[in-house]
Each structure stands twice: as structure tokens, then as C-alpha cells.
Design an enzyme around this catalytic site. Structure first.
Site, PDB file in Angstrom:
ATOM      1  N   LYS A 178       0.833  -1.214   0.000  1.00  0.00           N
ATOM      2  CA  LYS A 178       0.000   0.000   0.000  1.00  0.00           C
ATOM      3  C   LYS A 178       0.857   1.249   0.000  1.00  0.00           C
ATOM      4  O   LYS A 178       0.511   2.263  -0.626  1.00  0.00           O
ATOM      5  CB  LYS A 178      -0.925  -0.019   1.226  1.00  0.00           C
ATOM      6  CG  LYS A 178      -1.795   1.246   1.391  1.00  0.00           C
ATOM      7  CD  LYS A 178      -2.689   1.499   0.186  1.00  0.00           C
ATOM      8  CE  LYS A 178      -3.845   2.450   0.479  1.00  0.00           C
ATOM      9  NZ  LYS A 178      -3.518   3.707   1.109  1.00  0.00           N
ATOM     10  N   GLU A 208       0.674   6.846  -6.565  1.00  0.00           N
ATOM     11  CA  GLU A 208      -0.436   7.806  -6.605  1.00  0.00           C
ATOM     12  C   GLU A 208       0.091   9.237  -6.644  1.00  0.00           C
ATOM     13  O   GLU A 208      -0.411  10.075  -7.404  1.00  0.00           O
ATOM     14  CB  GLU A 208      -1.314   7.577  -5.378  1.00  0.00           C
ATOM     15  CG  GLU A 208      -2.478   8.525  -5.200  1.00  0.00           C
ATOM     16  CD  GLU A 208      -3.139   8.279  -3.864  1.00  0.00           C
ATOM     17  OE1 GLU A 208      -3.051   9.170  -2.989  1.00  0.00           O
ATOM     18  OE2 GLU A 208      -3.730   7.197  -3.670  1.00  0.00           O
TER      19      GLU A 208
END
Length: 327
Positions: free
Chosen positions: A190, A197
Site C-alpha cells: 500500500k 499515486e
């Protein structure tokens, strides 16, 4: 399955509700009584404290924490540990540093308590869309809790199967959740996800900044273009190779206000970008784009641009993040 949920903020509350929508039972606690009352109104069993929460769960207990990374999560786990029994499972679904996960798993294992770290992506839209889950910890516990993960995940939806994908690969990845490996691996995956991102958001932001500034007065008259950014974002959503959910959110933000006047452009970072760069340095892996995107966020707090406003708008769209420095 009956599960305890601690932390009922933007994502924790929706996680509890999505579970209950699928007939799982939830016992919930938050330091905000208002947040507890809200989710209890959706059908959850409210607990007044950690001890009451633990007592309300059948053994082996499962407790899902959705708390801010760092001291709050650390203190909560420390308080929970003496209340739990061998065979219970603690899940940290926040954005913790994977180093902390490894340490916590080792600490709790001394009591026979299982620890799982789960990277959760989906933001404020998760109750409706589902959450992409990246799971670390004991594989046996991951199998036991598979019904919970399957409920929270988005499912295959209308995404076409990946061409050439082998039957030997984990079919659950196609449903939006994946067992990644031992403790720490879920949050590590993550963490890198969030680093990527940063880079993707920065690329969109810079591109739209270039488009917006094509009307600058110092350019030749016959080479100035007054471009409609909302329409450009919309057309790019339709079949272009740069279409994505982030572009969908960009389009929504620009449709609401092309000037993005409500945003200062001071783009926050919540830690995962820094941790990703630290890991890249530790592993001697070049991360030119991701490091530049992180440093651009630092720069935005001194000299924000239109592109920085767009990044703030994207963060607000997918995660409900509010600028802390907006005047």
C-alpha cells in the site's frame, strides 16, 4: 461474522457499514460518541470502551483498527493487548509504516495474538465501490477472514479479465483483494501504491497546468489557446490511454469549478510518499518520478501553482481530505 471496528472516521465508518450491508455483525467504538451513535444508527452494536468492545465479541475475536498511523494506533494496540486472548486477531487497516507492523506482530505473537496489516484503498467512496485490500500477516488467519475481505472488496465488476493471466495466479486479485505475504507486506504494498499515486497526481496536475497557461499574455497572439479544461478532462476519460479513476475525479473537480478557487494549492503529504522514497534509498532503487512528486508537494507550500490546486482537489475528491493551510 462478528467483528469489532475501532475508529469510525471517513473510512472506518464506511467499512463497518459495508460489512453490515452484507449481514456481518459489527461492534464499534470511537472516542467520538457522535461517530459511534451514527454507525449504531445503521445497525452496529455500540461499545463504550475497549473492554466493552472486546467482551462483546466471540472468540476468536477479530478487531479492525482504522486509526491515524503512529501514536494513536500504537497506544490503542498497547491497551488492547492485555484484554485479548490467544487466537484473537488485531487488524490495522490504517496507513501504518510497515516497520511498525513487523514489530507489533512479533510483540503480539508472544501472547498468541495474530496481527494483520491491511492496506486499504478506496477513500470515501468505499461503501459504494468497495475497497482494494492488500493483506499482510498470517496466511491461516487471512483464509479464516476471507468472507470479510470478500465483502469489503469491490469484486470483478465490469473490468475485463487481463489477457494472458495464468490460472496459477491468485484469483482473489481479480476480486480486488490479495494476500501479499507475512506481517508488514500488506502495508508495504500500500505504501508503494500511494507513492505511485503521488506520481500520477503530479503528472495530471502538471499537464493541466500547461493547458491552462497556454493563454498566457507573453505568448504570441496566434499561439494562445483559451482551453476548456473541464471538457478536455471529460474527453480524455472516453477511450484515451490516460483514463483512470483519478482522471474521473479530476473531471468532476473541474466541472464544479475550473478555477479551483476554493483550494490554496498547498498539497499535504500523509507519510506514505516519504516512506516509499526511504524504501527506494534502502533498496538502491531509482525513483525519479516518485521523489520529484513528493518534493513538488513540499514546494507547493511555498509557491503553489494551479497544478497544485488540482492535486488538492483530487485529494478532496477521493479521500475527503481538507487543506489544513487554506486561507
Amino acid at each position: 461474522m462478528k467483528i469489532g471496528v475501532l475508529g469510525l472516521g471517513r473510512m472506518g465508518g464506511n467499512i463497518a457499514c459495508r460489512l453490515m450491508d452484507a449481514d456481518h455483525e459489527c461492534v464499534v467504538f470511537d472516542t467520538s460518541s457522535e461517530a459511534v451513535d451514527k454507525i449504531a444508527g445503521e445497525g452496529a452494536e455500540a461499545a463504550a470502551g475497549l473492554a466493552e468492545l472486546v467482551e462483546a465479541l466471540p472468540q476468536p475475536r477479530t478487531l479492525w483498527l482504522m486509526l491515524p498511523a503512529g501514536e494513536i494506533t500504537e497506544n490503542t494496540i498497547t491497551e488492547l493487548a492485555p484484554l485479548l486472548a490467544s487466537g484473537d486477531t488485531v487488524i490495522d487497516g490504517g496507513n501504518a509504516n510497515f516497520h511498525d507492523d513487523v514489530r507489533r506482530a512479533e510483540m503480539l505473537s508472544e501472547q498468541g495474538i495474530h496481527y494483520m496489516d491491511i492496506g486499504v484503498s478506496g477513500g470515501v467512496w468505499g461503501r459504494e465501490r468497495g475497497y482494494c485490500l492488500m493483506i499482510g500477516g498470517d496466511r491461516e488467519q487471512a483464509e479464516r477472514l476471507d468472507p470479510v475481505f470478500a465483502t469489503l472488496a469491490p469484486g470483478a465488476g465490469d473490468i475485463n479479465p487481463t489477457q494472458g493471466r495464468s490460472d496459477e495466479l491468485d484469483p482473489r486479485a481479480e476480486q480486488g483483494y490479495l494476500y501479499c505475504g507475512p506481517a508488514g507486506s500488506g502495508h508495504f504494498v500500500k505504501m508503494v501504491h500511494n507513492g505511485i499515486e503521488y506520481g500520477m497526481m503530479a503528472a495530471y496536475a502538471e499537464g493541466f497546468d500547461i493547458l491552462k497557461n497556454r493563454s498566457a499574455e507573453f505568448l504570441p497572439d496566434n499561439e494562445r489557446f483559451d482551453l476548456n479544461l473541464a471538457d478536455i478532462a471529460e474527453v480524455w476519460r472516453r477511450g484515451s490511454v490516460i483514463s483512470s479513476w483519478l482522471l474521473d475525479l479530476t473531471s468532476s473537480a473541474l466541472a464544479e469549478d475550473q478555477a479551483l478557487d476554493e483550494f490554496s494549492g498547498e498539497v499535504a503529504d500523509s507519510g506514505e510518499g516519504r516512506w516509499t522514497i526511504n524504501a527506494a534509498v534502502e533498496q538502491a532503487v531509482p525513483a525519479n518520478v516518485l521523489s520529484a512528486a513528493l518534493f513538488a508537494r513540499f514546494r507547493s507550500r511555498n509557491t503553489p501553482s494551479f497544478g497544485d490546486k488540482l492535486q488538492s482537489a483530487m485529494r478532496n475528491q477521493f479521500g475527503g481530505h481538507v487543506e489544513t493551510h487554506n486561507d
